[in-house]
Design an enzyme around this catalytic site. Structure first.
Site, PDB file in Angstrom:
ATOM      1  CG  ASN A  10      -1.898   1.265   1.288  1.00  0.00           C
ATOM      2  OD1 ASN A  10      -1.770   1.986   0.240  1.00  0.00           O
ATOM      3  ND2 ASN A  10      -2.348   1.376   2.457  1.00  0.00           N
ATOM      4  CD1 TRP A  11       4.303   1.360  -2.188  1.00  0.00           C
ATOM      5  CD2 TRP A  11       3.851   1.997  -4.546  1.00  0.00           C
ATOM      6  NE1 TRP A  11       4.851   0.393  -3.264  1.00  0.00           N
ATOM      7  CE2 TRP A  11       4.665   0.918  -4.421  1.00  0.00           C
ATOM      8  CE3 TRP A  11       3.322   2.491  -5.815  1.00  0.00           C
ATOM      9  CZ2 TRP A  11       5.329   0.370  -5.728  1.00  0.00           C
ATOM     10  CZ3 TRP A  11       4.192   1.914  -7.106  1.00  0.00           C
ATOM     11  CH2 TRP A  11       5.169   1.064  -6.865  1.00  0.00           C
ATOM     12  CE  LYS A  12       0.160   3.493   4.655  1.00  0.00           C
ATOM     13  NZ  LYS A  12      -0.242   3.583   6.055  1.00  0.00           N
ATOM     14  CG  HIS A  96      -5.868   1.833   4.754  1.00  0.00           C
ATOM     15  ND1 HIS A  96      -5.678   2.814   5.678  1.00  0.00           N
ATOM     16  CD2 HIS A  96      -4.955   1.024   4.936  1.00  0.00           C
ATOM     17  CE1 HIS A  96      -4.665   2.449   6.191  1.00  0.00           C
ATOM     18  NE2 HIS A  96      -3.926   1.567   5.440  1.00  0.00           N
ATOM     19  CD  GLU A  98      -3.231   5.453   6.566  1.00  0.00           C
ATOM     20  OE1 GLU A  98      -3.083   5.707   5.321  1.00  0.00           O
ATOM     21  OE2 GLU A  98      -2.343   5.051   7.116  1.00  0.00           O
ATOM     22  CD  GLU A 168      -3.959  -2.661   7.209  1.00  0.00           C
ATOM     23  OE1 GLU A 168      -2.891  -2.904   6.618  1.00  0.00           O
ATOM     24  OE2 GLU A 168      -4.647  -1.550   6.899  1.00  0.00           O
ATOM     25  N   GLY A 174       1.734   2.047  10.856  1.00  0.00           N
ATOM     26  CA  GLY A 174       2.538   3.191  10.740  1.00  0.00           C
ATOM     27  C   GLY A 174       3.370   3.603  11.767  1.00  0.00           C
ATOM     28  CB  SER A 214       4.437  -1.987  12.210  1.00  0.00           C
ATOM     29  OG  SER A 214       3.907  -0.477  12.415  1.00  0.00           O
ATOM     30  N   GLY A 235       2.528  -1.224   4.177  1.00  0.00           N
ATOM     31  CA  GLY A 235       2.630   0.096   4.022  1.00  0.00           C
ATOM     32  C   GLY A 235       4.185   0.629   3.985  1.00  0.00           C
ATOM     33  N   GLY A 236       4.582   1.186   4.660  1.00  0.00           N
ATOM     34  CA  GLY A 236       6.001   1.954   4.988  1.00  0.00           C
ATOM     35  C   GLY A 236       7.094   1.112   4.397  1.00  0.00           C
TER      36      GLY A 236
HETATM   37  C1  PEP Z   1      -1.122   0.143   5.900  1.00  0.00           C
HETATM   38  O1  PEP Z   1      -1.342   1.202   5.565  1.00  0.00           O
HETATM   39  O2  PEP Z   1      -2.151  -0.599   5.350  1.00  0.00           O
HETATM   40  C2  PEP Z   1      -0.017  -0.242   6.754  1.00  0.00           C
HETATM   41  C3  PEP Z   1      -0.282  -1.538   6.998  1.00  0.00           C
HETATM   42  O3  PEP Z   1       1.083   0.408   6.901  1.00  0.00           O
HETATM   43  P1  PEP Z   1       2.271   0.223   7.667  1.00  0.00           P
HETATM   44  O4  PEP Z   1       2.830  -0.913   7.110  1.00  0.00           O
HETATM   45  O5  PEP Z   1       3.285   1.274   7.404  1.00  0.00           O
HETATM   46  O6  PEP Z   1       2.054   0.157   9.124  1.00  0.00           O
END
Ligand code: PEP
Length: 258
Positions: A10-12, A96, A98, A168, A174, A214, A235-236
């Site tokens: 997930n590049w957001k 998601h 967010e 999640e 994040g 994470s 994500g990150g």
């Molecule tokens: C996400 O945005 O779905 C996510 C899991 O982010 P991260 O891996 O950065 O926690």
């Protein structure tokens, strides 16, 4: 039933068109021989088509990060499932946290978006999970039940079987603080039980339930080897080719409960 582990980046709101294309160009050769994992990248809408073109003929799929539930209309700023599909997506991330927190997605809109994704020929990657407050109040399973009941209302067992559900925990996204493998296993086991109860054995068995929050190269093996964890939403750690490659390789190596 054996399931192919599913790993989605997930590049957001990161990566321009040029950056997305550069990433895919570097990444596709590195994963060419990995066949024990399904790999999906979710770029921003602007980079969807270019990323899909760059991934053409590879084993990398493309997901939209959201969609609108209508096919077309006067919805300034929105993108429909049909548009995302035409641009090259085969999946769409929906609900998601967010989007739920910052952009007013609710279980009701998630429900409409999942139906729209199926109607457009996209596989939904539906996100559910509790906040820290809810976990501390021991409401995790109640929250998941509500999100499943309302968000997946009206779906058939066949559709549930074709969905990816991302568990999640909001407090893990994040933050660098991932759920422990035991916490993930408990939540995934609960989700699977509810799917079995409400949508049937076959739907529950086929649905892939992936963990997000994470995920990093150094925790993917422990998380993905838990029962009922069928992959990860990342994500990150997906923004960098090398770290995402390590995650994908770990999952392909039999880390996920397959
Ligand atoms: C996400 O945005 O779905 C996510 C899991 O982010 P991260 O891996 O950065 O926690």
């Amino acid at each position: 039933m054996p399931k192919l582990p599913f790993i989605c980046a997930n590049w957001k709101m990161y990566k321009t068109v040029g950056e997305a294309v550069q990433y895919v160009a570097a990444f596709r050769g590195l994963v060419r021989d990995l066949d024990g994992v399904e790999i999906v990248l979710a770029p921003a809408f602007t980079a969807l088509h270019a990323a899909a073109e760059a991934a053409r003929g590879s084993n990398i799929g493309i997901a939209a990060q959201d969609l609108h539930w209508e096919r077309e209309g006067a919805y300034t700023g929105e993108v429909s499932g049909a548009m995302a599909r035409e641009a090259g997506a085969s999946y769409a991330i929906i609900g998601h946290s967010e989007r739920r927190t910052l952009f007013a997605d609710t279980d009701a809109t998630v429900n409409r978006k999942i139906a729209a994704a199926f109607a457009a020929g996209l596989g939904p990657i539906a996100c559910i999970g509790e906040t820290l407050d809810q976990r501390e109040r021991q409401e995790t399973f109640d929250v998941l039940d509500r999100q499943i009941k309302l968000g997946f209302d009206g779906l058939t067992g066949d559709q549930i079987g074709r969905m990816v559900i991302a568990y999640e925990p909001v407090w893990a996204i994040g933050t660098g603080q991932n759920a422990t493998p035991a916490q993930a296993a408990a939540a995934h086991g609960h989700i699977r039980r509810r799917l079995r109860q409400w949508f049937g054995e076959e739907a529950a068995g086929r649905c892939r339930i992936i963990y997000g929050g994470s995920v990093k190269p150094d925790n993917i093996r422990d998380l993905a080897s838990q029962p009922d964890v069928d992959g990860a939403l990342v994500g990150g750690a997906s923004l960098d080719v090398r770290s995402f490659l390590e995650i994908v390789k770990a999952a392909a190596g039999g880390g996920a409960a397959i």
